[in-house]
Design an enzyme around this catalytic site. Sequence first.
Site, PDB file in Angstrom:
ATOM      1  CB  CYS A  51      -3.622 -13.081   1.232  1.00 42.41           C
ATOM      2  SG  CYS A  51      -1.957 -13.219   1.910  1.00 42.41           S
ATOM      3  CD  GLN A 117       2.166  -8.209   5.435  1.00 40.82           C
ATOM      4  OE1 GLN A 117       2.143  -9.081   4.572  1.00 40.82           O
ATOM      5  NE2 GLN A 117       1.488  -7.095   5.326  1.00 40.82           N
ATOM      6  N   GLY A 190      -3.511  -0.308  -5.214  1.00 40.03           N
ATOM      7  CA  GLY A 190      -3.909  -0.308  -3.816  1.00 40.03           C
ATOM      8  C   GLY A 190      -3.000   0.595  -3.004  1.00 40.03           C
TER       9      GLY A 190
END
Length: 435
Positions: A51, A117, A190
């Site tokens: 992202c 992440q 999601g």
Amino acid sequence: MSYLVISFSHKNTDIQTREKLAFPNEENKDRFLKQLHAEAVIKEAILLSTCNRVEIVISTSNVSYASSLIIKRLAQYSQLDYDDLFERADIYDNEGAIHHLFSVASALDSLVIGETQIVGQLKDAFRFSLSKGYCQQNLPRALHYAFKCAAAVRTATSLGTGSVSVASTAVLKAKEVVENQDGIKALVIGAGEMSELTVKHLISKGFKVTLISRDIKKAKILAESFEEHIEVEEYSNLKQLLNHIPVMLTATAAPYPIITQEMVSECEFDRYWFDIAVPRDIDEIESPNLTIYSVDDLQFIVNSNMELKAKQAKTAYGIVGKMSVEFFDWLKTLEVEPVIKHLYIKGDEVIDKKVNNAIKKGFIKKEDEANIRKLCKTVLTEYLHHPSKKMKHLSKNMECDIVLGAVQSMFDLNTDSNMLNKYKCEHALKINERG
């Protein structure tokens, strides 16, 4: 061979540009990597798309040509202007490329410094490229050290602790804007990794979570993985839920907006939507009492935490710099070891030839062969000990390549691909075992 990284991130591109550059699925990544790998100057390639960034990591025989070629391919893929992309791109080669790669892996280049992440995303990108045959040796070595560097940073600092991801930052902001009222409903769209992380943080902050996904089976599996009760709704109810739940966070891999103006009704209560997907899930929407946050809007939280993290980041950058230097020193030792190995192989070949001839001509007895061979090998080892030690020392100097080239030429030494592949990282080895 040179290392090259072409980087587009929150630092040099806005979200509108990044979502056009994003690779939302494996088919797109595979197609793009296949195009790059077909070029003669590009030996290996890895593509990281998240992202906050798109990173193209390659090994190449021509940095300048490869840089232009990659940005040309990105311009074609994204339908963006080549000159604009070239001007925006951060281009790193060799030492700069490795330092940048290590910084990315260590979450020092992230929107949220220390977010947890990125190293997993980089590992996934690496495994994908490796499984498809787009990298074999040079990039696996670099990634091996990048992951080693990331682990060292996590061990030496506290950057990876606490609320350190885009998802957790969004949830913190959501908690702030609803005035810390426990039991507020939150809708999560999601059922992927980002959604799982979002649900986890929402629960920890006291939100009641409703989960919705096009794949309801996957959504139910995700919901059941939590001890707390998670409501799962049919995707057909999305419009209704958007207009009845005050907090919504979306993180799908859809290549186009899934929430549009016509889906939004006016409400008397305040709504807060967090779009942490790239490309964005929420279209340009105007509605009273509705506030929409994108990934880039979370920068203010990052800035508020930077002063607290500055000392830790300084330590982390010191580790990155040190390990970047170590990496190139390590590469040089890999070049030396095969040469030393083949010097001994060449010596063993001479011993075999001369001992066999001596036995054949009756110069020595057959029963003395073992002892004579042992003596010859002892002489060889002692003779080559000092040159071997000298070459290992030379591996740290600039003239290493010249010296090694001269030794290989004088002794007519062969390369040893098995020796070179010996130093692939554990991720490469796992892929090879499965293959």
